[in-house]
Design a protein around this motif. Structure first.
Motif, PDB file in Angstrom:
ATOM      1  N   SER A   1     -36.811 -27.884 -37.417  1.00 24.54           N
ATOM      2  CA  SER A   1     -37.031 -27.825 -39.040  1.00 24.54           C
ATOM      3  C   SER A   1     -38.410 -28.389 -39.459  1.00 24.54           C
ATOM      4  CB  SER A   1     -35.948 -28.840 -39.741  1.00 24.54           C
ATOM      5  OG  SER A   1     -36.250 -30.169 -39.299  1.00 24.54           O
ATOM      6  N   GLU A   2     -39.116 -29.031 -38.820  1.00 20.10           N
ATOM      7  CA  GLU A   2     -40.295 -29.517 -39.098  1.00 20.10           C
ATOM      8  C   GLU A   2     -41.036 -29.897 -37.580  1.00 20.10           C
ATOM      9  OE1 GLU A   2     -42.170 -29.679 -41.809  1.00 20.10           O
ATOM     10  OE2 GLU A   2     -40.395 -28.995 -43.199  1.00 20.10           O
ATOM     11  N   PRO A   3     -42.283 -29.394 -37.351  1.00 21.33           N
ATOM     12  CA  PRO A   3     -42.897 -29.991 -36.561  1.00 21.33           C
ATOM     13  C   PRO A   3     -43.503 -31.101 -36.629  1.00 21.33           C
ATOM     14  CG  PRO A   3     -43.901 -28.101 -37.537  1.00 21.33           C
ATOM     15  CD  PRO A   3     -42.787 -28.353 -38.292  1.00 21.33           C
ATOM     16  N   VAL A   4     -43.196 -32.166 -35.716  1.00 22.43           N
ATOM     17  CA  VAL A   4     -43.680 -33.590 -36.053  1.00 22.43           C
ATOM     18  C   VAL A   4     -44.571 -33.884 -34.746  1.00 22.43           C
ATOM     19  CG1 VAL A   4     -41.856 -34.304 -37.210  1.00 22.43           C
ATOM     20  CG2 VAL A   4     -41.645 -34.315 -34.819  1.00 22.43           C
ATOM     21  N   ASP A   5     -45.000 -32.980 -33.833  1.00 20.12           N
ATOM     22  CA  ASP A   5     -45.829 -33.416 -32.587  1.00 20.12           C
ATOM     23  C   ASP A   5     -47.337 -33.134 -33.258  1.00 20.12           C
ATOM     24  OD1 ASP A   5     -46.161 -30.556 -32.373  1.00 20.12           O
ATOM     25  OD2 ASP A   5     -45.036 -30.576 -30.514  1.00 20.12           O
TER      26      ASP A   5
ATOM     27  N   TRP B   1     -47.041 -24.032 -33.825  1.00 21.62           N
ATOM     28  CA  TRP B   1     -45.674 -23.562 -34.662  1.00 21.62           C
ATOM     29  C   TRP B   1     -46.139 -22.321 -35.522  1.00 21.62           C
ATOM     30  CZ3 TRP B   1     -41.551 -25.656 -32.994  1.00 21.62           C
ATOM     31  CH2 TRP B   1     -41.543 -26.871 -31.962  1.00 21.62           C
ATOM     32  N   HIS B   2     -44.957 -21.625 -35.504  1.00 21.46           N
ATOM     33  CA  HIS B   2     -44.871 -20.438 -36.580  1.00 21.46           C
ATOM     34  C   HIS B   2     -43.645 -20.692 -37.648  1.00 21.46           C
ATOM     35  CE1 HIS B   2     -47.604 -18.418 -33.595  1.00 21.46           C
ATOM     36  NE2 HIS B   2     -46.684 -19.062 -32.614  1.00 21.46           N
TER      37      HIS B   2
END
Length: 92
Positions: free
Chosen positions: A49-53, A59-60
């Motif tokens: 749902s959300e890229p947190v790295d 991410w796309h």
């Protein structure tokens, strides 16, 4: 939806698999969908749902009213969802 008496917008993200393909959907009836991102690594397809790295550039975002379709031996593809209401049967 308004014609059906529904006041609240429909907002959804979902992922499912049929065992050979992976599908991820992003949709909102009011144009404000929940977020959905994906990336393909050397060993996996990741959907969040959300890229947190730290690797945000990898991410796309899946666009609103779209589906991400992936399979083991093919590239992932973003496909627009149909945006038409089904035809209603006329009363006789």
């Amino acid at each position: 939806m308004v014609d059906a008496g529904i006041d609240e917008p429909l907002r959804v993200t979902a992922a499912l698999s049929d065992g050979s393909r992976l599908y991820a959907f992003r949709y909102a009836s009011d144009g404000r969908p929940p977020s959905l991102y994906w990336r393909q690594t050397a060993s996996a397809i990741e959907i969040v749902s959300e890229p947190v790295d730290r690797h945000r550039d990898e991410w796309h975002a899946v666009p609103d009213r779209s589906a991400l379709v992936c399979c083991a031996r093919c590239a992932c593809e973003v496909v627009p969802l149909a945006d038409e209401e089904p035809a209603r049967a006329e009363a006789a």
